[in-house]
Design a protein around this motif. Structure first.
Motif, PDB file in Angstrom:
ATOM      1  N   GLY A  33       0.822  -1.212   0.000  1.00  0.00           N
ATOM      2  CA  GLY A  33       0.000   0.000   0.000  1.00  0.00           C
ATOM      3  C   GLY A  33       0.853   1.258   0.000  1.00  0.00           C
ATOM      4  N   ARG A  34       1.940   1.242   0.788  1.00  0.00           N
ATOM      5  CA  ARG A  34       2.858   2.395   0.811  1.00  0.00           C
ATOM      6  C   ARG A  34       3.508   2.574  -0.554  1.00  0.00           C
ATOM      7  N   TRP A  35       3.915   1.453  -1.184  1.00  0.00           N
ATOM      8  CA  TRP A  35       4.506   1.539  -2.527  1.00  0.00           C
ATOM      9  C   TRP A  35       3.488   2.086  -3.525  1.00  0.00           C
ATOM     10  N   GLU A  36       2.262   1.593  -3.475  1.00  0.00           N
ATOM     11  CA  GLU A  36       1.235   2.069  -4.413  1.00  0.00           C
ATOM     12  C   GLU A  36       1.027   3.572  -4.266  1.00  0.00           C
ATOM     13  N   GLU A  37       0.973   4.034  -3.031  1.00  0.00           N
ATOM     14  CA  GLU A  37       0.797   5.472  -2.806  1.00  0.00           C
ATOM     15  C   GLU A  37       1.994   6.256  -3.340  1.00  0.00           C
ATOM     16  N   LEU A  38       3.194   5.800  -3.038  1.00  0.00           N
ATOM     17  CA  LEU A  38       4.394   6.494  -3.510  1.00  0.00           C
ATOM     18  C   LEU A  38       4.469   6.501  -5.029  1.00  0.00           C
ATOM     19  N   LEU A  39       4.233   5.348  -5.647  1.00  0.00           N
ATOM     20  CA  LEU A  39       4.349   5.264  -7.106  1.00  0.00           C
ATOM     21  C   LEU A  39       3.234   6.018  -7.814  1.00  0.00           C
ATOM     22  N   GLY A  40       2.186   6.380  -7.084  1.00  0.00           N
ATOM     23  CA  GLY A  40       1.158   7.254  -7.646  1.00  0.00           C
ATOM     24  C   GLY A  40       1.691   8.648  -7.958  1.00  0.00           C
ATOM     25  N   HIS A  41       2.830   8.999  -7.361  1.00  0.00           N
ATOM     26  CA  HIS A  41       3.478  10.294  -7.608  1.00  0.00           C
ATOM     27  C   HIS A  41       4.615  10.174  -8.621  1.00  0.00           C
ATOM     28  N   ALA A  42       4.810   8.991  -9.171  1.00  0.00           N
ATOM     29  CA  ALA A  42       5.966   8.713 -10.028  1.00  0.00           C
ATOM     30  C   ALA A  42       5.548   8.495 -11.472  1.00  0.00           C
ATOM     31  N   ARG A  43       6.536   8.627 -12.328  1.00  0.00           N
ATOM     32  CA  ARG A  43       6.393   8.227 -13.732  1.00  0.00           C
ATOM     33  C   ARG A  43       7.257   6.989 -13.909  1.00  0.00           C
ATOM     34  N   GLY A  44       6.685   5.953 -14.526  1.00  0.00           N
ATOM     35  CA  GLY A  44       7.433   4.721 -14.742  1.00  0.00           C
ATOM     36  C   GLY A  44       7.595   4.408 -16.206  1.00  0.00           C
ATOM     37  N   ARG A  45       8.685   3.693 -16.501  1.00  0.00           N
ATOM     38  CA  ARG A  45       8.931   3.279 -17.889  1.00  0.00           C
ATOM     39  C   ARG A  45       9.854   2.071 -17.897  1.00  0.00           C
ATOM     40  N   LEU A  55      10.709  10.111  -9.476  1.00  0.00           N
ATOM     41  CA  LEU A  55       9.912  10.718  -8.408  1.00  0.00           C
ATOM     42  C   LEU A  55      10.398  12.120  -8.109  1.00  0.00           C
ATOM     43  N   PRO A  56       9.477  13.025  -7.766  1.00  0.00           N
ATOM     44  CA  PRO A  56       9.873  14.375  -7.351  1.00  0.00           C
ATOM     45  C   PRO A  56      10.649  14.320  -6.027  1.00  0.00           C
ATOM     46  N   ALA A  57      11.431  15.364  -5.792  1.00  0.00           N
ATOM     47  CA  ALA A  57      12.317  15.424  -4.618  1.00  0.00           C
ATOM     48  C   ALA A  57      11.581  15.236  -3.298  1.00  0.00           C
ATOM     49  N   GLU A  58      10.341  15.711  -3.183  1.00  0.00           N
ATOM     50  CA  GLU A  58       9.644  15.610  -1.898  1.00  0.00           C
ATOM     51  C   GLU A  58       9.315  14.168  -1.495  1.00  0.00           C
ATOM     52  N   HIS A  59       9.540  13.204  -2.371  1.00  0.00           N
ATOM     53  CA  HIS A  59       9.233  11.806  -2.063  1.00  0.00           C
ATOM     54  C   HIS A  59      10.478  10.951  -1.855  1.00  0.00           C
ATOM     55  N   THR A  60      11.659  11.561  -1.835  1.00  0.00           N
ATOM     56  CA  THR A  60      12.881  10.763  -1.735  1.00  0.00           C
ATOM     57  C   THR A  60      13.061  10.095  -0.373  1.00  0.00           C
ATOM     58  N   ASP A  61      12.598  10.714   0.706  1.00  0.00           N
ATOM     59  CA  ASP A  61      12.738  10.082   2.026  1.00  0.00           C
ATOM     60  C   ASP A  61      11.907   8.802   2.106  1.00  0.00           C
ATOM     61  N   GLU A  62      10.662   8.862   1.639  1.00  0.00           N
ATOM     62  CA  GLU A  62       9.812   7.669   1.646  1.00  0.00           C
ATOM     63  C   GLU A  62      10.383   6.604   0.718  1.00  0.00           C
ATOM     64  N   LEU A  63      10.898   7.002  -0.436  1.00  0.00           N
ATOM     65  CA  LEU A  63      11.530   6.057  -1.345  1.00  0.00           C
ATOM     66  C   LEU A  63      12.690   5.353  -0.657  1.00  0.00           C
ATOM     67  N   SER A  64      13.559   6.103  -0.006  1.00  0.00           N
ATOM     68  CA  SER A  64      14.717   5.510   0.670  1.00  0.00           C
ATOM     69  C   SER A  64      14.284   4.527   1.751  1.00  0.00           C
ATOM     70  N   ALA A  65      13.250   4.877   2.505  1.00  0.00           N
ATOM     71  CA  ALA A  65      12.763   3.992   3.566  1.00  0.00           C
ATOM     72  C   ALA A  65      12.199   2.693   2.990  1.00  0.00           C
ATOM     73  N   LEU A  66      11.436   2.801   1.920  1.00  0.00           N
ATOM     74  CA  LEU A  66      10.852   1.604   1.323  1.00  0.00           C
ATOM     75  C   LEU A  66      11.909   0.720   0.666  1.00  0.00           C
ATOM     76  N   VAL A  67      12.877   1.329   0.003  1.00  0.00           N
ATOM     77  CA  VAL A  67      13.946   0.547  -0.616  1.00  0.00           C
ATOM     78  C   VAL A  67      14.730  -0.211   0.453  1.00  0.00           C
ATOM     79  N   ALA A  68      15.055   0.448   1.551  1.00  0.00           N
ATOM     80  CA  ALA A  68      15.775  -0.223   2.637  1.00  0.00           C
ATOM     81  C   ALA A  68      14.961  -1.391   3.185  1.00  0.00           C
ATOM     82  N   ALA A  69      13.652  -1.204   3.343  1.00  0.00           N
ATOM     83  CA  ALA A  69      12.790  -2.281   3.847  1.00  0.00           C
ATOM     84  C   ALA A  69      12.729  -3.450   2.866  1.00  0.00           C
ATOM     85  N   GLU A  70      12.642  -3.157   1.573  1.00  0.00           N
ATOM     86  CA  GLU A  70      12.592  -4.232   0.576  1.00  0.00           C
ATOM     87  C   GLU A  70      13.876  -5.039   0.575  1.00  0.00           C
ATOM     88  N   ARG A  71      14.975  -4.397   0.793  1.00  0.00           N
ATOM     89  CA  ARG A  71      16.251  -5.115   0.806  1.00  0.00           C
ATOM     90  C   ARG A  71      16.357  -6.071   1.985  1.00  0.00           C
TER      91      ARG A  71
END
Length: 119
Positions: A33-45, A55-71
């Protein structure tokens, strides 16, 4: 553009285990759910065998937290984060020989992160 995977060992891809997730479906649901919300602000290809999200700069903290959790739980994913003045890019890759079991929690995470949310 800066590739932070070379500078931060927490962002290095983990490739020691098979394509599994250490969480069950109930544990994974809130994170997806957190990923879905975050990726709603992103462009993918697609980018060759990988998928890239911008992703815009205002979402980098959440991105970093989710990436660390996925790892911590989905080591079959190769997640690389790149930062620049505009924000961040997330490159999502997976070794084809380590793909998770179709239909399982890890497969749902992989499909979401690679832009394959239908079907």
């Amino acid at each position: 553009m800066i590739d932070v995977t070379d500078q931060n060992p927490r962002l290095l891809p983990l490739m020691e285990t098979a394509g599994t997730c250490s969480h069950d479906a109930d544990e994974l649901r809130p994170r997806l759910g957190r990923w879905e919300e975050l990726l709603g602000h992103a462009r993918g290809r697609p980018d060759g065998p990988a998928f890239v999200w911008s992703l815009p700069a205002e979402h980098t903290d959440e991105l970093s937290a989710l990436v660390a959790a996925e790892r911590e739980c989905c080591s079959f994913l190769d997640l690389r984060v790149y930062h620049d003045a505009a924000g961040a890019r997330l490159r999502v890759g997976v070794d084809p020989s380590r793909r998770p079991r179709p239909g399982g929690p890890a497969d749902r995470a992989l499909r979401l992160l690679t832009g394959h949310t239908s079907g």
